[in-house]
Design a protein around this motif. Structure first.
Motif, PDB file in Angstrom:
ATOM      1  N   GLY A  20       0.545  -1.080  -0.002  1.00 39.51           N
ATOM      2  CA  GLY A  20      -0.085   0.032  -0.092  1.00 39.51           C
ATOM      3  C   GLY A  20       1.014   1.297  -0.170  1.00 39.51           C
ATOM      4  N   THR A  21       2.087   1.163   0.009  1.00 39.58           N
ATOM      5  CA  THR A  21       2.903   2.524   0.044  1.00 39.58           C
ATOM      6  C   THR A  21       2.744   3.355  -1.397  1.00 39.58           C
ATOM      7  OG1 THR A  21       4.428   1.024   1.209  1.00 39.58           O
ATOM      8  CG2 THR A  21       5.427   3.344  -0.056  1.00 39.58           C
ATOM      9  N   PRO A  22       2.505   4.530  -1.237  1.00 44.56           N
ATOM     10  CA  PRO A  22       2.326   5.258  -2.442  1.00 44.56           C
ATOM     11  C   PRO A  22       3.724   5.225  -3.149  1.00 44.56           C
ATOM     12  CG  PRO A  22       1.735   6.504  -0.549  1.00 44.56           C
ATOM     13  CD  PRO A  22       2.236   5.203   0.008  1.00 44.56           C
ATOM     14  N   ALA A  23       3.391   5.207  -4.667  1.00 43.32           N
ATOM     15  CA  ALA A  23       4.441   5.085  -5.495  1.00 43.32           C
ATOM     16  C   ALA A  23       5.640   6.094  -5.407  1.00 43.32           C
ATOM     17  CB  ALA A  23       4.019   4.934  -7.027  1.00 43.32           C
ATOM     18  N   GLY A  24       5.290   7.314  -5.098  1.00 44.80           N
ATOM     19  CA  GLY A  24       6.196   8.567  -5.098  1.00 44.80           C
ATOM     20  C   GLY A  24       7.130   8.288  -3.684  1.00 44.80           C
ATOM     21  N   GLN A  25       6.365   7.982  -2.780  1.00 36.49           N
ATOM     22  CA  GLN A  25       7.333   7.702  -1.463  1.00 36.49           C
ATOM     23  C   GLN A  25       8.098   6.342  -1.647  1.00 36.49           C
ATOM     24  OE1 GLN A  25       4.709   7.025   2.083  1.00 36.49           O
ATOM     25  NE2 GLN A  25       6.173   6.080   2.777  1.00 36.49           N
ATOM     26  N   ALA A  26       7.749   5.337  -2.361  1.00 37.38           N
ATOM     27  CA  ALA A  26       8.557   4.440  -2.609  1.00 37.38           C
ATOM     28  C   ALA A  26       9.909   4.799  -3.409  1.00 37.38           C
ATOM     29  CB  ALA A  26       7.645   3.172  -3.197  1.00 37.38           C
ATOM     30  N   ALA A  27       9.505   5.629  -4.456  1.00 35.50           N
ATOM     31  CA  ALA A  27      10.684   5.994  -5.343  1.00 35.50           C
ATOM     32  C   ALA A  27      11.703   6.521  -4.557  1.00 35.50           C
ATOM     33  CB  ALA A  27      10.026   6.715  -6.645  1.00 35.50           C
ATOM     34  N   VAL A  48       5.397 -10.824  -2.139  1.00 34.19           N
ATOM     35  CA  VAL A  48       4.173 -11.051  -2.784  1.00 34.19           C
ATOM     36  C   VAL A  48       4.659 -10.177  -4.430  1.00 34.19           C
ATOM     37  CG1 VAL A  48       2.492 -10.703  -1.142  1.00 34.19           C
ATOM     38  CG2 VAL A  48       3.323  -8.708  -1.936  1.00 34.19           C
ATOM     39  N   GLY A  49       5.692  -9.432  -4.420  1.00 29.23           N
ATOM     40  CA  GLY A  49       6.145  -8.904  -5.830  1.00 29.23           C
ATOM     41  C   GLY A  49       7.430  -8.146  -5.533  1.00 29.23           C
ATOM     42  N   VAL A  50       7.943  -7.612  -6.583  1.00 27.04           N
ATOM     43  CA  VAL A  50       9.245  -6.876  -6.689  1.00 27.04           C
ATOM     44  C   VAL A  50       8.718  -5.615  -7.372  1.00 27.04           C
ATOM     45  CG1 VAL A  50      11.547  -6.678  -7.384  1.00 27.04           C
ATOM     46  CG2 VAL A  50      10.528  -8.816  -6.574  1.00 27.04           C
ATOM     47  N   VAL A  51       9.285  -4.358  -7.102  1.00 24.84           N
ATOM     48  CA  VAL A  51       8.955  -3.117  -7.729  1.00 24.84           C
ATOM     49  C   VAL A  51      10.568  -2.501  -7.754  1.00 24.84           C
ATOM     50  CG1 VAL A  51       8.781  -1.696  -5.674  1.00 24.84           C
ATOM     51  CG2 VAL A  51       7.568  -0.965  -7.712  1.00 24.84           C
ATOM     52  N   SER A  52      10.514  -1.928  -9.136  1.00 22.25           N
ATOM     53  CA  SER A  52      11.708  -1.435  -9.607  1.00 22.25           C
ATOM     54  C   SER A  52      11.597   0.232  -9.676  1.00 22.25           C
ATOM     55  CB  SER A  52      12.318  -1.849 -11.151  1.00 22.25           C
ATOM     56  OG  SER A  52      11.362  -1.160 -12.135  1.00 22.25           O
ATOM     57  N   ARG A  53      12.589   0.901  -9.806  1.00 17.34           N
ATOM     58  CA  ARG A  53      12.822   2.421  -9.859  1.00 17.34           C
ATOM     59  C   ARG A  53      11.724   2.699 -11.121  1.00 17.34           C
ATOM     60  NH1 ARG A  53      18.062   5.784  -8.603  1.00 17.34           N
ATOM     61  NH2 ARG A  53      18.854   4.491  -6.606  1.00 17.34           N
ATOM     62  N   GLY A  54      11.980   2.032 -12.522  1.00 25.39           N
ATOM     63  CA  GLY A  54      11.234   2.160 -13.594  1.00 25.39           C
ATOM     64  C   GLY A  54       9.843   2.000 -13.294  1.00 25.39           C
ATOM     65  N   ASP A  55       9.401   0.967 -12.507  1.00 25.04           N
ATOM     66  CA  ASP A  55       7.982   0.817 -12.183  1.00 25.04           C
ATOM     67  C   ASP A  55       7.466   1.991 -11.543  1.00 25.04           C
ATOM     68  OD1 ASP A  55       8.207  -1.716 -13.071  1.00 25.04           O
ATOM     69  OD2 ASP A  55       8.558  -2.577 -11.364  1.00 25.04           O
ATOM     70  N   LEU A  56       8.050   2.663 -10.896  1.00 24.89           N
ATOM     71  CA  LEU A  56       7.592   3.709 -10.088  1.00 24.89           C
ATOM     72  C   LEU A  56       7.696   5.285 -10.802  1.00 24.89           C
ATOM     73  CD1 LEU A  56       9.450   2.599  -6.573  1.00 24.89           C
ATOM     74  CD2 LEU A  56       6.998   2.433  -7.161  1.00 24.89           C
ATOM     75  N   ALA A  57       8.400   5.281 -11.828  1.00 21.35           N
ATOM     76  CA  ALA A  57       8.377   6.439 -12.718  1.00 21.35           C
ATOM     77  C   ALA A  57       6.898   7.011 -12.804  1.00 21.35           C
ATOM     78  CB  ALA A  57       9.004   6.253 -13.855  1.00 21.35           C
ATOM     79  N   GLY A  75      -7.200  12.665  -2.113  1.00 27.90           N
ATOM     80  CA  GLY A  75      -6.954  14.079  -1.996  1.00 27.90           C
ATOM     81  C   GLY A  75      -5.870  14.275  -2.610  1.00 27.90           C
ATOM     82  N   ALA A  76      -5.168  15.509  -2.400  1.00 31.44           N
ATOM     83  CA  ALA A  76      -4.086  16.250  -3.058  1.00 31.44           C
ATOM     84  C   ALA A  76      -2.897  15.234  -3.084  1.00 31.44           C
ATOM     85  CB  ALA A  76      -3.748  17.547  -2.407  1.00 31.44           C
ATOM     86  N   GLU A  77      -2.710  14.593  -1.641  1.00 27.52           N
ATOM     87  CA  GLU A  77      -1.736  13.790  -1.361  1.00 27.52           C
ATOM     88  C   GLU A  77      -1.655  12.630  -2.385  1.00 27.52           C
ATOM     89  OE1 GLU A  77       0.341  11.023   1.928  1.00 27.52           O
ATOM     90  OE2 GLU A  77      -1.426  12.035   2.273  1.00 27.52           O
ATOM     91  N   PRO A  83      -0.091   6.156  -8.257  1.00 30.52           N
ATOM     92  CA  PRO A  83      -0.792   4.679  -7.687  1.00 30.52           C
ATOM     93  C   PRO A  83       0.174   4.168  -6.448  1.00 30.52           C
ATOM     94  CG  PRO A  83       0.510   4.773  -9.550  1.00 30.52           C
ATOM     95  CD  PRO A  83       0.414   6.015  -9.369  1.00 30.52           C
ATOM     96  N   THR A  84      -0.480   3.016  -6.133  1.00 37.18           N
ATOM     97  CA  THR A  84       0.379   2.500  -4.792  1.00 37.18           C
ATOM     98  C   THR A  84       1.178   1.336  -5.607  1.00 37.18           C
ATOM     99  OG1 THR A  84      -1.164   0.752  -4.570  1.00 37.18           O
ATOM    100  CG2 THR A  84      -1.441   2.627  -3.195  1.00 37.18           C
TER     101      THR A  84
END
Length: 250
Positions: A20-27, A48-57, A75-77, A83-84
């Motif tokens: 559930g971490t927002p993509a921007g925060q994860a990046a 449950v998965g793997v996320v890369s910097r490219g995925d979070l662009a 909201g604005a946040e 996305p998450t």
């Protein structure tokens, strides 16, 4: 040093993310920690998965394979963060176990086109991560290190008969054997191929002995090749005249 395992080379301190971490925060976290990707864990530390910097662009949409079930931030946040992680991660994750051989992990990376693999226990809980760089350090060994393992292997497999065989040599990972053919050639070849860093096995007087798929042996005129079309361990690739893959496991 033969048959090194994933557990021996993996990194135990792993940067991880929640679905559930927002993509921007994860990046921002990946950038701050200088890692290219991170495993995504559920509440029980299972991958449950793997996320890369490219995925979070920025602007990245839901990708095939993502579950897409996480609730969007509001909201604005939410608009700023996008996305998450759950919606952009690669799932299911390709994982390995610590007792698996380094060569197995290298082949998995090659097949799946990834640069790192989460290492999990029997319950799929994260215990470490292994990268392509970790694996390359195993295979990029000096000829002197490989030769020491070759000599130990000859003594182990041949016993007293090893003293009758002239000393082996190693050239850029290629094992060159001298002397008469070993009685148990198939076993010897399999043992030599288990040595990390070996890229080929060259036998007596320019000929070699290779095991076939049924576990027998036959002579060829070049470097040792497997009986089947198996995969090569990671490591330096050589020309067709000098390189061969490991024999099929009997």
């Amino acid at each position: 040093m033969t048959e090194r395992t994933v557990g021996e080379v993996m990194t135990r301190e792993v940067v991880t993310l929640a679905p559930g971490t927002p993509a921007g925060q994860a990046a921002r976290l990946l950038a701050a920690r200088r890692v290219g990707a991170a495993p995504v864990l559920d509440e029980e530390d299972r991958v449950v998965g793997v996320v890369s910097r490219g995925d979070l662009a920025p602007g990245r949409r839901d990708r095939p394979g993502g579950t897409g079930t996480a609730r969007e931030p509001s909201g604005a946040e939410g608009a700023a963060e996008g996305p998450t992680v759950r919606q952009v991660m690669a799932a299911p994750a390709v994982t390995v176990h610590p007792e698996q051989r380094v060569a197995v992990a290298a082949r998995a990376m090659e097949r799946r086109g990834v640069d790192r693999l989460p290492v999990v226990d029997e319950a799929d809980r994260i215990i470490g991560i292994v990268t392509r760089r970790d694996l390359l350090r195993v295979f990029l060994r000096s000829d002197a290190e490989i030769l020491a393992d070759v000599r130990r292997t000859l003594r182990s497999v041949l016993g007293a008969a090893a003293s009758a065989r002239p000393d082996a040599a190693v050239r850029e990972g290629l094992v060159v054997l001298g002397g008469p053919a070993a009685r148990d050639r198939g076993r010897l070849l399999r043992a030599l191929w288990r040595i990390d860093g070996v890229t080929g096995v060259l036998g007596e007087a320019g000929g070699v002995r290779e095991t076939n798929e049924a576990g027998g042996a036959r002579e060829t005129g070049g470097a040792h090749r497997p009986g089947g079309a198996g995969e090569h361990p990671a490591g330096p690739r050589r020309t067709a005249a000098a390189a061969g893959g490991p024999p099929a496991e009997g």
